[in-house]
Design a protein around this motif. Structure first.
Motif, mmCIF file in Angstrom:
data_model
loop_
_atom_site.group_PDB
_atom_site.id
_atom_site.type_symbol
_atom_site.label_atom_id
_atom_site.label_comp_id
_atom_site.label_asym_id
_atom_site.label_seq_id
_atom_site.Cartn_x
_atom_site.Cartn_y
_atom_site.Cartn_z
ATOM 1 N N GLU A 61 10.415 5.016 16.455
ATOM 2 C CA GLU A 61 11.296 4.139 15.800
ATOM 3 C C GLU A 61 12.373 4.846 14.928
ATOM 4 N N LYS A 62 12.373 5.740 14.390
ATOM 5 C CA LYS A 62 13.272 6.238 13.381
ATOM 6 C C LYS A 62 13.419 5.545 12.140
ATOM 7 N N PHE A 63 12.488 4.843 11.661
ATOM 8 C CA PHE A 63 12.138 4.124 10.437
ATOM 9 C C PHE A 63 12.680 4.628 9.171
ATOM 10 N N THR A 64 12.939 3.894 8.311
ATOM 11 C CA THR A 64 13.258 4.719 6.831
ATOM 12 C C THR A 64 12.171 3.875 5.849
ATOM 13 N N ILE A 65 12.170 4.622 4.674
ATOM 14 C CA ILE A 65 11.295 4.475 3.430
ATOM 15 C C ILE A 65 11.977 4.197 2.484
ATOM 16 N N SER A 66 12.096 2.890 1.989
ATOM 17 C CA SER A 66 12.802 2.606 0.733
ATOM 18 C C SER A 66 12.509 3.330 -0.574
ATOM 19 N N GLY A 67 11.021 3.276 -0.593
ATOM 20 C CA GLY A 67 10.533 3.839 -2.007
ATOM 21 C C GLY A 67 10.013 5.284 -1.615
ATOM 22 N N SER A 68 9.010 5.641 -2.540
ATOM 23 C CA SER A 68 8.245 7.020 -2.491
ATOM 24 C C SER A 68 7.694 7.243 -1.308
ATOM 25 N N PHE A 69 7.814 8.210 -0.364
ATOM 26 C CA PHE A 69 6.955 9.018 0.583
ATOM 27 C C PHE A 69 5.557 8.590 0.179
ATOM 28 N N ASP A 70 5.186 9.470 -0.954
ATOM 29 C CA ASP A 70 3.795 9.706 -1.458
ATOM 30 C C ASP A 70 3.287 8.375 -1.436
ATOM 31 N N ALA A 71 4.025 7.207 -2.188
ATOM 32 C CA ALA A 71 3.092 5.893 -2.182
ATOM 33 C C ALA A 71 2.882 5.299 -0.831
ATOM 34 N N TYR A 72 3.948 5.475 -0.042
ATOM 35 C CA TYR A 72 3.619 5.049 1.361
ATOM 36 C C TYR A 72 2.689 5.641 2.138
ATOM 37 N N LEU A 73 2.475 7.016 1.951
ATOM 38 C CA LEU A 73 1.355 7.585 2.637
ATOM 39 C C LEU A 73 0.098 7.046 2.013
ATOM 40 N N ILE A 74 -0.135 7.279 0.713
ATOM 41 C CA ILE A 74 -1.237 6.717 0.036
ATOM 42 C C ILE A 74 -1.617 5.303 0.532
ATOM 43 N N ALA A 75 -0.532 4.380 0.709
ATOM 44 C CA ALA A 75 -0.740 3.212 0.946
ATOM 45 C C ALA A 75 -1.595 3.111 2.458
ATOM 46 N N ILE A 76 -0.937 4.016 3.240
ATOM 47 C CA ILE A 76 -1.580 3.788 4.783
ATOM 48 C C ILE A 76 -2.740 4.393 4.871
ATOM 49 N N CYS A 77 -2.904 5.679 4.060
ATOM 50 C CA CYS A 77 -4.439 6.114 4.126
ATOM 51 C C CYS A 77 -5.598 5.103 3.506
ATOM 52 N N LYS A 78 -5.151 4.390 2.434
ATOM 53 C CA LYS A 78 -6.205 3.343 1.895
ATOM 54 C C LYS A 78 -6.260 2.345 2.885
ATOM 55 N N ASN A 79 -5.290 1.866 3.706
ATOM 56 C CA ASN A 79 -5.343 0.941 4.854
ATOM 57 C C ASN A 79 -6.466 1.600 5.808
ATOM 58 N N LEU A 80 -5.898 2.785 6.015
ATOM 59 C CA LEU A 80 -6.988 3.081 7.264
ATOM 60 C C LEU A 80 -8.348 3.293 6.772
ATOM 61 N N TRP A 81 -8.708 3.708 5.814
ATOM 62 C CA TRP A 81 -10.299 3.671 5.159
ATOM 63 C C TRP A 81 -10.764 2.357 5.003
ATOM 64 N N ARG A 82 -9.917 1.278 4.618
ATOM 65 C CA ARG A 82 -10.533 0.175 4.353
ATOM 66 C C ARG A 82 -10.607 -0.404 5.883
ATOM 67 N N ARG A 83 -9.876 -0.249 6.736
ATOM 68 C CA ARG A 83 -10.333 -0.556 8.098
ATOM 69 C C ARG A 83 -11.426 0.025 8.720
ATOM 70 N N GLU A 84 -11.803 1.284 8.472
ATOM 71 C CA GLU A 84 -12.802 2.118 8.823
ATOM 72 C C GLU A 84 -13.988 1.483 8.190
ATOM 73 N N LEU A 85 -13.952 1.442 6.893
ATOM 74 C CA LEU A 85 -15.111 0.771 6.029
ATOM 75 C C LEU A 85 -15.456 -0.785 7.026
ATOM 76 N N ASN A 86 -14.340 -1.353 7.320
ATOM 77 C CA ASN A 86 -14.602 -2.758 7.623
ATOM 78 C C ASN A 86 -15.092 -2.690 9.262
ATOM 79 N N SER A 87 -14.733 -1.611 9.864
ATOM 80 C CA SER A 87 -15.231 -1.526 11.523
ATOM 81 C C SER A 87 -16.728 -1.117 11.322
ATOM 82 N N HIS A 88 -17.058 -0.373 10.256
ATOM 83 C CA HIS A 88 -18.815 0.057 9.945
ATOM 84 C C HIS A 88 -19.648 -1.201 9.766
#
Length: 186
Positions: A61-88
């Protein structure tokens, strides 16, 4: 360097940048996962999934990030982990039943979650400064009495009313966006 620089370099699969991103962000992701029922191996898996997700989506998609890449990555990882916990939580541990784990479905949900987060951040930026301040405190689970102390409001009741009005305004902005219907819960 802005977030879009990291996106471009990740798409090139530049090992120097990946190492730099890992060194800077993995400790906080690992800490979050360890504090939320995970282990180091879980943190490594989630971090890798997060990076792969970003790379795949950027190449597509060639999207852009308006804020910090670090914050974006951390938010994605937190969401992935929450989904992982919910699936368990939803898994039935029965010898006779085997759950098929489909990576494609996981990636699809992750992409939708990323887009929801982006819509939320975009609309959050559109609300007034006062609402941003009070909702930031509210979302950080700051007790109402502390919010009263940190703001010009006179009582917890006034703060509760203001939080309600600001959340309502934010929700209205999100629901008015044309992307909302394609991103709401299935």
């Amino acid at each position: 360097m802005d977030g879009n620089f990291f996106l471009q370099e990740l798409a090139k699969e530049d090992s120097r940048i990946i190492t730099q991103i890992y060194d800077k962000n993995f400790p906080s992701i690992k800490k979050f996962i360890l504090l939320n029922s995970g282990n180091t191996e879980d943190a490594e898996d989630i971090f890798q999934k997060g990076l792969i997700q970003i790379i795949i989506r950027y190449k597509k998609e060639k999207f852009t990030i308006s804020g910090s890449f670090d914050a974006y990555l951390i938010a994605i990882c937190k969401n992935l982990w929450r989904r992982e916990l919910n699936s368990h939580k939803k898994r039935v541990t029965n010898v006779e039943k085997v759950e098929v784990h489909d990576e494609y479905i996981d990636n699809s949900y992750a992409l939708i979650e990323q887009k929801r987060q982006e819509l939320f951040i975009e609309k959050f930026a559109e609300i007034t400064g006062n609402c941003k301040e009070i909702l930031t405190l509210f979302f950080a689970k700051t007790p109402y009495e502390e919010i009263v102390a940190k703001t010009e409001y006179s009582s917890e009741l006034v703060v509760r009313q203001r939080v309600f009005k600001c959340k309502k305004r934010l929700t209205e902005l999100i629901k008015k966006d044309k992307r909302y219907n394609s991103l709401k819960e299935l």
